[in-house]
Scaffold this active site. Structure first.
Site, PDB file in Angstrom:
ATOM      1  N   GLY A 116       0.819  -1.218   0.000  1.00 45.86           N
ATOM      2  CA  GLY A 116       0.000   0.000   0.000  1.00 45.86           C
ATOM      3  C   GLY A 116       0.843   1.254   0.000  1.00 45.86           C
ATOM      4  O   GLY A 116       0.583   2.184   0.758  1.00 45.86           O
ATOM      5  N   SER A 168       1.305   3.457  -2.492  1.00 46.79           N
ATOM      6  CA  SER A 168       0.991   4.432  -3.540  1.00 46.79           C
ATOM      7  C   SER A 168       0.675   5.807  -2.960  1.00 46.79           C
ATOM      8  O   SER A 168       0.598   6.788  -3.692  1.00 46.79           O
ATOM      9  CB  SER A 168      -0.184   3.928  -4.389  1.00 46.79           C
ATOM     10  N   ARG A 169       0.450   5.881  -1.643  1.00 52.36           N
ATOM     11  CA  ARG A 169       0.204   7.191  -1.021  1.00 52.36           C
ATOM     12  C   ARG A 169       0.426   7.079   0.497  1.00 52.36           C
ATOM     13  O   ARG A 169       0.766   6.019   1.011  1.00 52.36           O
ATOM     14  CB  ARG A 169      -1.226   7.665  -1.305  1.00 52.36           C
ATOM     15  N   VAL A 190      -3.496  -7.245  -1.320  1.00 55.51           N
ATOM     16  CA  VAL A 190      -2.936  -8.073  -0.239  1.00 55.51           C
ATOM     17  C   VAL A 190      -3.956  -9.023   0.387  1.00 55.51           C
ATOM     18  O   VAL A 190      -3.582  -9.986   1.045  1.00 55.51           O
ATOM     19  CB  VAL A 190      -2.262  -7.222   0.876  1.00 55.51           C
ATOM     20  N   ASN A 236       1.933  -2.304   5.444  1.00 52.88           N
ATOM     21  CA  ASN A 236       1.333  -0.995   5.687  1.00 52.88           C
ATOM     22  C   ASN A 236      -0.091  -0.879   5.149  1.00 52.88           C
ATOM     23  O   ASN A 236      -0.875  -0.083   5.663  1.00 52.88           O
ATOM     24  CB  ASN A 236       2.241   0.069   5.032  1.00 52.88           C
ATOM     25  N   SER A 271      -2.286   0.027  15.148  1.00 51.10           N
ATOM     26  CA  SER A 271      -2.916   1.333  15.396  1.00 51.10           C
ATOM     27  C   SER A 271      -3.216   1.449  16.879  1.00 51.10           C
ATOM     28  O   SER A 271      -3.442   0.447  17.561  1.00 51.10           O
ATOM     29  CB  SER A 271      -4.230   1.441  14.628  1.00 51.10           C
ATOM     30  N   TYR A 323     -11.941  -2.342  12.395  1.00 47.33           N
ATOM     31  CA  TYR A 323     -10.585  -1.772  12.300  1.00 47.33           C
ATOM     32  C   TYR A 323      -9.778  -2.080  13.558  1.00 47.33           C
ATOM     33  O   TYR A 323      -8.654  -2.586  13.497  1.00 47.33           O
ATOM     34  CB  TYR A 323     -10.697  -0.268  12.071  1.00 47.33           C
ATOM     35  N   LYS A 363      -6.462  -4.521  14.048  1.00 47.28           N
ATOM     36  CA  LYS A 363      -5.162  -3.992  14.489  1.00 47.28           C
ATOM     37  C   LYS A 363      -4.678  -4.684  15.771  1.00 47.28           C
ATOM     38  O   LYS A 363      -3.474  -4.890  15.961  1.00 47.28           O
ATOM     39  CB  LYS A 363      -5.250  -2.473  14.675  1.00 47.28           C
ATOM     40  N   ILE A 420      -2.419  10.408  12.556  1.00 49.50           N
ATOM     41  CA  ILE A 420      -1.410  10.896  11.600  1.00 49.50           C
ATOM     42  C   ILE A 420      -2.114  11.577  10.426  1.00 49.50           C
ATOM     43  O   ILE A 420      -3.139  11.075   9.940  1.00 49.50           O
ATOM     44  CB  ILE A 420      -0.541   9.714  11.075  1.00 49.50           C
TER      45      ILE A 420
HETATM   46  P1  NAI Z   1      -4.036   5.623   3.376  1.00 52.07           P
HETATM   47  O1  NAI Z   1      -5.476   5.310   3.223  1.00 52.07           O
HETATM   48  O2  NAI Z   1      -3.546   6.974   2.964  1.00 52.07           O
HETATM   49  O3  NAI Z   1      -3.128   4.537   2.606  1.00 52.07           O
HETATM   50  C1  NAI Z   1      -3.416   3.165   2.664  1.00 52.07           C
HETATM   51  C2  NAI Z   1      -2.779   2.490   1.484  1.00 52.07           C
HETATM   52  O4  NAI Z   1      -3.139   1.096   1.474  1.00 52.07           O
HETATM   53  C3  NAI Z   1      -3.250   3.076   0.146  1.00 52.07           C
HETATM   54  O5  NAI Z   1      -2.154   3.220  -0.730  1.00 52.07           O
HETATM   55  C4  NAI Z   1      -4.221   2.017  -0.365  1.00 52.07           C
HETATM   56  O6  NAI Z   1      -4.376   2.005  -1.789  1.00 52.07           O
HETATM   57  C5  NAI Z   1      -3.534   0.753   0.147  1.00 52.07           C
HETATM   58  N1  NAI Z   1      -4.421  -0.401   0.150  1.00 52.07           N
HETATM   59  C6  NAI Z   1      -5.715  -0.482   0.574  1.00 52.07           C
HETATM   60  N2  NAI Z   1      -6.196  -1.715   0.365  1.00 52.07           N
HETATM   61  C7  NAI Z   1      -5.193  -2.444  -0.192  1.00 52.07           C
HETATM   62  C8  NAI Z   1      -5.082  -3.786  -0.635  1.00 52.07           C
HETATM   63  N3  NAI Z   1      -6.125  -4.630  -0.554  1.00 52.07           N
HETATM   64  N4  NAI Z   1      -3.905  -4.198  -1.155  1.00 52.07           N
HETATM   65  C9  NAI Z   1      -2.845  -3.355  -1.256  1.00 52.07           C
HETATM   66  N5  NAI Z   1      -2.898  -2.059  -0.859  1.00 52.07           N
HETATM   67  C10 NAI Z   1      -4.062  -1.629  -0.342  1.00 52.07           C
HETATM   68  O7  NAI Z   1      -3.680   5.312   4.881  1.00 52.07           O
HETATM   69  P2  NAI Z   1      -2.445   5.743   5.812  1.00 52.07           P
HETATM   70  O8  NAI Z   1      -2.957   6.741   6.758  1.00 52.07           O
HETATM   71  O9  NAI Z   1      -1.249   6.020   4.995  1.00 52.07           O
HETATM   72  O10 NAI Z   1      -2.257   4.386   6.640  1.00 52.07           O
HETATM   73  C11 NAI Z   1      -1.219   3.440   6.422  1.00 52.07           C
HETATM   74  C12 NAI Z   1      -1.300   2.379   7.505  1.00 52.07           C
HETATM   75  O11 NAI Z   1      -1.134   2.999   8.791  1.00 52.07           O
HETATM   76  C13 NAI Z   1      -2.640   1.638   7.553  1.00 52.07           C
HETATM   77  O12 NAI Z   1      -2.425   0.285   7.875  1.00 52.07           O
HETATM   78  C14 NAI Z   1      -3.369   2.335   8.677  1.00 52.07           C
HETATM   79  O13 NAI Z   1      -4.348   1.510   9.260  1.00 52.07           O
HETATM   80  C15 NAI Z   1      -2.232   2.641   9.620  1.00 52.07           C
HETATM   81  N6  NAI Z   1      -2.544   3.716  10.551  1.00 52.07           N
HETATM   82  C16 NAI Z   1      -2.783   4.998  10.105  1.00 52.07           C
HETATM   83  C17 NAI Z   1      -3.107   5.978  11.013  1.00 52.07           C
HETATM   84  C18 NAI Z   1      -3.378   7.395  10.608  1.00 52.07           C
HETATM   85  O14 NAI Z   1      -3.696   8.193  11.509  1.00 52.07           O
HETATM   86  N7  NAI Z   1      -3.264   7.769   9.341  1.00 52.07           N
HETATM   87  C19 NAI Z   1      -3.231   5.701  12.446  1.00 52.07           C
HETATM   88  C20 NAI Z   1      -2.975   4.333  12.799  1.00 52.07           C
HETATM   89  C21 NAI Z   1      -2.644   3.393  11.871  1.00 52.07           C
END
Ligand code: NAI
Length: 252
Positions: free
Chosen positions: A16, A18-19, A69, A95, A145, A158, A162, A191
């Site tokens: 994941g 891409s962003r 994934v 991630n 998380s 969620y 986690k 975040i």
């Molecule tokens: P985001 O939504 O910006 O990025 C998530 C990424 O996972 C995206 O690139 C998306 O396309 C990819 N993704 C989703 N489903 C997928 C799949 N089936 N196969 C492959 N890729 C897939 O989220 P963010 O904020 O960057 O989060 C990253 C990680 O950190 C996540 O696991 C999230 O749960 C965790 N996290 C984020 C927090 C936050 O405050 N942003 C807080 C706690 C945990």
């Protein structure tokens, strides 16, 4: 981050990426010398692929691989390609994650399953397929998380996914120790990414009010923790959950 971190010669795969946090991870590991695999999941609008290409364009010698994934066959194909094209793997960052907030009364069985399939099963499939190819001195870092510890309102799927990732981290740490691979989790708090920007403003404000650090977290706060856990300086740290949350939750 100072220059005592050097990943020259290492192969890093971030799911994941891409962003958001994932994109920040590949950019940082690449900056410190690693060759990175950018993973994205296909979507009908092609947005994730376009994002992944943009992230990859900023890296040296990147490989971009489409893989959902939550689909074990897709995960197997991704790791086969990594083995074939890159000859092995040193660091896996699990991630990829999604959020579908609903109260227990309202969440559909489909949403519950989708969250568990992507967050928990996705992490499991990747660890399972990466394990045979992770080289000695290797690292796995799973994104958990704060929700997994606190069980936040409206986050049944969620938070459960986690919390289970934290348990899976400990099991994997025991099993992979024999091949000199450490497995840890990072539990971010709040975040600033697309994931949190999609939350209602009053919910974000409520979080912010409870943050001793007085600010929302940055992608680099999480990335820096991953760089440390993947460095030789964390060689004796395994099976742990590192909380990166500005003091929102202080775990014992
Ligand atoms: P985001 O939504 O910006 O990025 C998530 C990424 O996972 C995206 O690139 C998306 O396309 C990819 N993704 C989703 N489903 C997928 C799949 N089936 N196969 C492959 N890729 C897939 O989220 P963010 O904020 O960057 O989060 C990253 C990680 O950190 C996540 O696991 C999230 O749960 C965790 N996290 C984020 C927090 C936050 O405050 N942003 C807080 C706690 C945990």
């Amino acid at each position: 981050m100072s220059d005592w971190i050097d990943f020259t010669g290492k192969i890093v795969l971030v799911t994941g990426s891409s962003r958001g946090i994932g994109a920040g991870m590949v950019e940082a590991f690449n900056r410190f010398g690693a060759r990175c695999v950018v993973n994205y999941v296909g979507d009908p609008q092609g947005r994730n692929e376009a994002d992944a290409q943009r992230v990859a364009a900023g890296l040296k010698d990147p490989v971009a691989i489409e893989c959902d994934v939550s689909n074990p066959a897709s995960v197997a194909a991704m790791f086969d390609r990594v083995q074939r094209e890159l000859g092995g793997l040193d660091i896996l960052i699990n991630n990829a994650g999604i959020i579908r907030d609903q109260t227990i009364k309202k969440i559909s069985a489909e949403d519950w399953n989708t969250v568990l399939n992507v967050n928990l099963s996705g992490t499991f499939h990747c660890i399972q397929h990466a394990s045979p190819m992770l080289r000695p001195g290797g690292r796995v870092v799973n994104l958990a998380s704060v929700a997994g510890s606190l069980g936040l309102f409206g986050q049944a799927g969620y938070a459960s996914s986690k919390a289970a990732i934290m348990a899976l981290t400990r099991v994997a740490a025991r099993e992979l120790a024999r091949q000199r691979v450490t497995v840890n989790a990072i539990a971010p708090g709040f975040i600033d990414t697309d994931m949190t920007r999609s939350m209602p403003e009053e919910v974000s404000k409520k979080f912010l009010d409870q943050l001793p650090a007085g600010r929302i977290g940055k992608i680099d706060d999480v990335v820096d923790a991953a760089l440390f856990l993947c460095s030789p300086h964390a060689d004796y740290i395994t099976g742990q959950v590192l909380h990166v949350n500005g003091g929102f939750h202080m775990a014992g």
